[in-house]
Each structure stands twice: as C-alpha cells, then as structure tokens.
Design an enzyme around this catalytic site. Structure first.
Site, PDB file in Angstrom:
ATOM      1  N   ALA A  69      -6.692 -31.418  10.711  1.00  0.00           N
ATOM      2  CA  ALA A  69      -6.301 -30.878   9.404  1.00  0.00           C
ATOM      3  C   ALA A  69      -7.287 -29.802   8.972  1.00  0.00           C
ATOM      4  CB  ALA A  69      -6.244 -31.998   8.371  1.00  0.00           C
ATOM      5  N   THR A  70      -8.543 -29.947   9.377  1.00  0.00           N
ATOM      6  CA  THR A  70      -9.533 -28.915   9.051  1.00  0.00           C
ATOM      7  C   THR A  70      -9.081 -27.563   9.604  1.00  0.00           C
ATOM      8  OG1 THR A  70     -11.320 -30.526   9.015  1.00  0.00           O
ATOM      9  CG2 THR A  70     -11.957 -28.235   9.351  1.00  0.00           C
ATOM     10  N   ASN A 149      -9.694 -37.576  -1.413  1.00  0.00           N
ATOM     11  CA  ASN A 149     -10.256 -38.479  -0.401  1.00  0.00           C
ATOM     12  C   ASN A 149     -11.375 -39.355  -0.941  1.00  0.00           C
ATOM     13  OD1 ASN A 149     -11.308 -35.694  -0.390  1.00  0.00           O
ATOM     14  ND2 ASN A 149     -12.859 -36.519   0.969  1.00  0.00           N
ATOM     15  N   GLN A 177      -4.665 -37.270   2.777  1.00  0.00           N
ATOM     16  CA  GLN A 177      -4.797 -38.652   2.303  1.00  0.00           C
ATOM     17  C   GLN A 177      -3.489 -39.172   1.708  1.00  0.00           C
ATOM     18  OE1 GLN A 177      -7.402 -40.635   2.709  1.00  0.00           O
ATOM     19  NE2 GLN A 177      -8.877 -39.137   3.460  1.00  0.00           N
ATOM     20  N   SER A 194      -3.091 -34.913   8.914  1.00  0.00           N
ATOM     21  CA  SER A 194      -3.914 -35.288  10.064  1.00  0.00           C
ATOM     22  C   SER A 194      -3.458 -36.645  10.602  1.00  0.00           C
ATOM     23  CB  SER A 194      -5.369 -35.383   9.589  1.00  0.00           C
ATOM     24  OG  SER A 194      -6.215 -35.674  10.669  1.00  0.00           O
ATOM     25  N   HIS A 196      -5.112 -38.976  12.349  1.00  0.00           N
ATOM     26  CA  HIS A 196      -6.002 -40.143  12.372  1.00  0.00           C
ATOM     27  C   HIS A 196      -6.104 -40.859  11.027  1.00  0.00           C
ATOM     28  CE1 HIS A 196      -9.969 -38.635  10.703  1.00  0.00           C
ATOM     29  NE2 HIS A 196      -9.432 -37.473  10.978  1.00  0.00           N
ATOM     30  N   THR A 232      -2.983 -24.724  24.523  1.00  0.00           N
ATOM     31  CA  THR A 232      -2.097 -25.716  25.132  1.00  0.00           C
ATOM     32  C   THR A 232      -2.114 -26.993  24.309  1.00  0.00           C
ATOM     33  OG1 THR A 232      -2.631 -24.804  27.296  1.00  0.00           O
ATOM     34  CG2 THR A 232      -1.654 -27.010  27.268  1.00  0.00           C
ATOM     35  N   CYS A 315     -18.331 -37.617   4.269  1.00  0.00           N
ATOM     36  CA  CYS A 315     -19.146 -36.412   4.460  1.00  0.00           C
ATOM     37  C   CYS A 315     -20.417 -36.507   3.617  1.00  0.00           C
ATOM     38  CB  CYS A 315     -18.368 -35.168   4.045  1.00  0.00           C
ATOM     39  SG  CYS A 315     -16.762 -35.092   4.808  1.00  0.00           S
TER      40      CYS A 315
HETATM   41  N1  PLP Z   1      -8.703 -33.135   3.845  1.00  0.00           N
HETATM   42  C1  PLP Z   1      -8.946 -34.378   3.407  1.00  0.00           C
HETATM   43  C2  PLP Z   1      -8.547 -34.757   2.026  1.00  0.00           C
HETATM   44  C3  PLP Z   1      -9.569 -35.313   4.241  1.00  0.00           C
HETATM   45  O1  PLP Z   1      -9.819 -36.541   3.796  1.00  0.00           O
HETATM   46  C4  PLP Z   1      -9.932 -34.907   5.546  1.00  0.00           C
HETATM   47  C5  PLP Z   1     -10.659 -35.842   6.437  1.00  0.00           C
HETATM   48  O2  PLP Z   1     -11.647 -36.411   6.064  1.00  0.00           O
HETATM   49  C6  PLP Z   1      -9.630 -33.614   5.970  1.00  0.00           C
HETATM   50  C7  PLP Z   1      -9.023 -32.749   5.084  1.00  0.00           C
HETATM   51  C8  PLP Z   1      -9.954 -33.136   7.361  1.00  0.00           C
HETATM   52  O3  PLP Z   1      -9.126 -33.774   8.310  1.00  0.00           O
HETATM   53  P1  PLP Z   1      -9.478 -33.756   9.874  1.00  0.00           P
HETATM   54  O4  PLP Z   1     -10.380 -34.923  10.116  1.00  0.00           O
HETATM   55  O5  PLP Z   1      -8.162 -33.895  10.585  1.00  0.00           O
HETATM   56  O6  PLP Z   1     -10.116 -32.457  10.158  1.00  0.00           O
END
Ligand code: PLP
Length: 372
Positions: A69-70, A149, A177, A194, A196, A232, A315
């Site tokens: 997602a980042t 989050n 989230q 994302s 995971h 890929t 984080c």
């Molecule tokens: N955005 C939010 C609200 C998140 O909680 C997170 C993950 O901690 C991310 C973005 C980033 O996701 P990813 O771990 O897939 O890079």
C-alpha cells in the site's frame, strides 16, 4: 504468545495459505509470458483482481497490483501531481495520515508542491468546514484515510470526496485499515489497500483507480498493469490477496459481530483508570487505543514480551518519538507516552483478550504503586 497487534499486521488465513500453495511450490511461470503456463498464471491473477475489486466495492474503476500500500500511495500522490493540469499544484491532507502519505507529501513539498496538513478535533475527526476553507481550484489532490491505523477513527470520506470534486480535485483514500472491516463509501477516485492487513500475504497491495483518474506511472519498465505500473507480478501474492479479499467480503458481518463482542469484553475487563483515545462512536472497534495517567507504555510493553501489542502505532513504536496522531488529537507528550494500542480481530478469542488485559492492568497498577 497473545497477538493483539492487528493494525500492524494480521495472521495469514489458512484458506489463503492453501490458495497460494501450488503457486509457491509448483507453478513458476511468468504471468506475462504467452506460454500455456504463463496464461494460466495470468488467468489466476485476473480472478484475484476481480476478488480484490469486489471487496473494495466501488464502481467505475480498475485494480492495479503493487508491492505494498505504501507503493500504491506514493504512486497515487506523485502520479496525481504529475498528471495535474497546469496551475494545480496543491495537496490537501490531514495531520493524522499514515507516514506513507505524510512523507510523500513532504518529499513533494521540497520540490515546490504546496501542501496543507489539516488539523483534527480532539476526537480525531476532520472538521469538514476547515476542509472546505482549505480547498480551491489550485488543489490537485485531497488525501484522507478512511480508518486511522493508530486510533481507529473513521473519517467522513464520502463528504470529503464530494468537496474535493467541487473544486475539481482528485480524492485519494488510504483504506488499508478499512478493507473488509468498514464499507468503503462511494466517492474516492483512488483507493490504496494492502493484503497483509486482511489475513493475506505481505508484499502485495493495490491501487484502485477510477476510470480517467489513473495517476501517471511511478515505476517504469515492461508496462505490466495497464502500462501504468511495471514489474512482473507474483501470482502467489496476487492469488493470496484475492483469496483474502474474498474471505474478507464473505466474513465481514461475522467478523464485525466478533469484534463488537471483543470490544465489550475488553472494556469490561479494563475497568476504571483508562481513557480511550479518539472517537468511540466513529470508530472501527478492533482498535482500542487507551491511556492511563502516569504509566510508562514502553516499560509496560517491555514487561510483557509474550503479549504483542503496540504503542500508538507500529511505526512510532520503533522511533521513540511520541505518535504524531496522539499529538494531533491534543495529547501531551506525557499522555502519548502513557498510551497503548490493542488490536484484535478474526482469530482473537475472548479468553486471550481478557487474560491479556488482566495482566496489563496488574502491570499498570504495579507501576502506579512503585511511582506513589
Ligand atoms: N496506510 C495505513 C493506514 C497503514 O496502516 C499501513 C500499514 O501500516 C500502510 C498505509 C502501509 O501499508 P503497507 O504495509 O502495505 O505498505
């Protein structure tokens, strides 16, 4: 170990592991090659794309797979700015966004983009009047997350999208989230999620893009993913994301009921002495961010190595800095340092949660006795 850190990541669902197995162990074809095996992998990815799209639940757009997602957020923000019409050089976002949004905005700021970071109220929610006042025809992008989050609060994203569209801006919603937990409202043009966080594998995310609002490419190369995101794809990761998304859609109602039960059990077990950070009503209730005057949260976590829980955010936990979200809702550094986040979900049992909270309470009371 009792796992209470569902906002950081979630356990892989057994159904997802089973769906991924043959793609990890036997099938290795490049999904972008025209061979029979390549076509089989490409077809599996298309099924997964549909499953992720259905879980997102928005009309009129397409799903592109990314590495996280980042990456999806970086792409959305940088790509929207690059694509914006001349004269549109502003971003409006919120002080409580994830670092993926804030750090990307900061990076662009250094390159001449004007960024407005809106404050939030003490309950963590955005003031729509402040948003309205910040918007004008120079805004290219409005970025507001759905579920926070750190404190779980749910922003009024449909209204945000409406206001963004009034000035012709694109709206990005970080729904990492929210997916599978809270319905994503109609309105956003770009949505990042994302795998995971929904019991899928790590290393795969998605950017949902409304037709016409696709950002300019960030990653250049072979032109995979509609010519917009090269590289890929991993059939195993995409298939795993698809399986997790399908499961999330099917289990949304039972998961929600389970979370409500756990939330009530947690509050009863906590008793007095704790305050909840962020709105209680506008909240995803698998996130319990709480503080207790005069405890040291870092010490508390250190004392209970067999219970996985977090400071304000995963984080912030590593950095030693008080969380930017807790500061944005008006907490002092001291209060932020007395806050912990308990995150629970599909596989958490009531017994585990209540047992962990009893131990956290005992440790907190011991700290208080020592300090007295
Ligand atoms: N955005 C939010 C609200 C998140 O909680 C997170 C993950 O901690 C991310 C973005 C980033 O996701 P990813 O771990 O897939 O890079």
């Amino acid at each position: 170990m009792i796992y209470l850190d569902y906002q950081a990541t979630t356990p892989l669902a057994p159904e997802v592991a089973a769906a991924m197995r043959s793609w990890n162990e036997e099938k290795f074809a490049n999904p972008h090659s025209p061979s029979k095996w390549g076509s089989e992998a490409a077809a599996a990815i298309e099924v997964a794309r549909k499953q992720v799209g259905q879980a997102i639940g928005l009309e009129g757009g397409s799903v592109a797979f990314t590495g996280s997602a980042t990456e999806a957020i970086n792409w959305a923000i940088k790509g929207a700015i690059e694509k914006a019409a001349p004269g549109r050089n502003r971003i409006v976002t919120v002080a409580t966004e994830h670092a993926a949004v804030l750090d990307t905005c900061e990076w662009l700021e250094k390159r001449g983009v004007e960024v407005t970071y809106l404050p939030v109220k003490n309950d963590g929610l955005l003031d729509l009047e402040e948003l309205k006042a910040a918007l004008d025809k120079r805004v290219a992008l409005v970025a507001v997350m759905l579920v926070n989050n750190e404190i779980g609060v749910i922003q009024p994203v449909a209204e945000v999208a409406r206001l963004a569209h009034e000035v012709g801006a694109v709206m990005l919603c970080d729904s990492v989230q929210a997916l599978g937990r809270v319905e994503i409202p109609q309105g956003p043009d770009l949505v990042a999620v994302s795998a995971h966080k929904i019991h899928g594998p790590k290393g795969v995310g998605t950017l949902w893009m409304r037709k016409g609002a696709e950002p300019a490419p960030l990653i250049h190369g072979g032109g995979q993913e509609q010519g917009l995101r090269s590289g890929t794809l991993s059939p195993a990761l995409c298939v795993g994301f698809g399986a997790a998304a399908k499961l999330a859609s099917e289990k949304m109602a039972p998961d929600k009921a389970h979370i409500e039960m756990l939330w009530s059990a947690a509050l009863a077990a906590l008793g007095d002495g704790w305050s909840i950070n962020g709105s209680v009503d506008q909240r995803y209730r698998g996130n319990l961010n709480i503080r207790r005057e005069s405890i040291d949260a870092v010490r508390l976590i250190g004392e209970m190595r067999d219970i996985a829980f977090s400071l304000g955010s995963a984080c912030a936990s590593g950095s030693g800095r008080p969380s930017h979200v807790l500061r944005a809702i008006g907490l002092s550094d001291r209060e932020a340092r007395s806050s912990i986040r308990l995150g629970f979900g599909r596989y958490t049992t009531e017994e585990e949660l209540v047992g962990a909270i009893r131990r956290i309470n005992e440790a907190a009371e011991a700290q208080e006795r020592f300090a007295a």
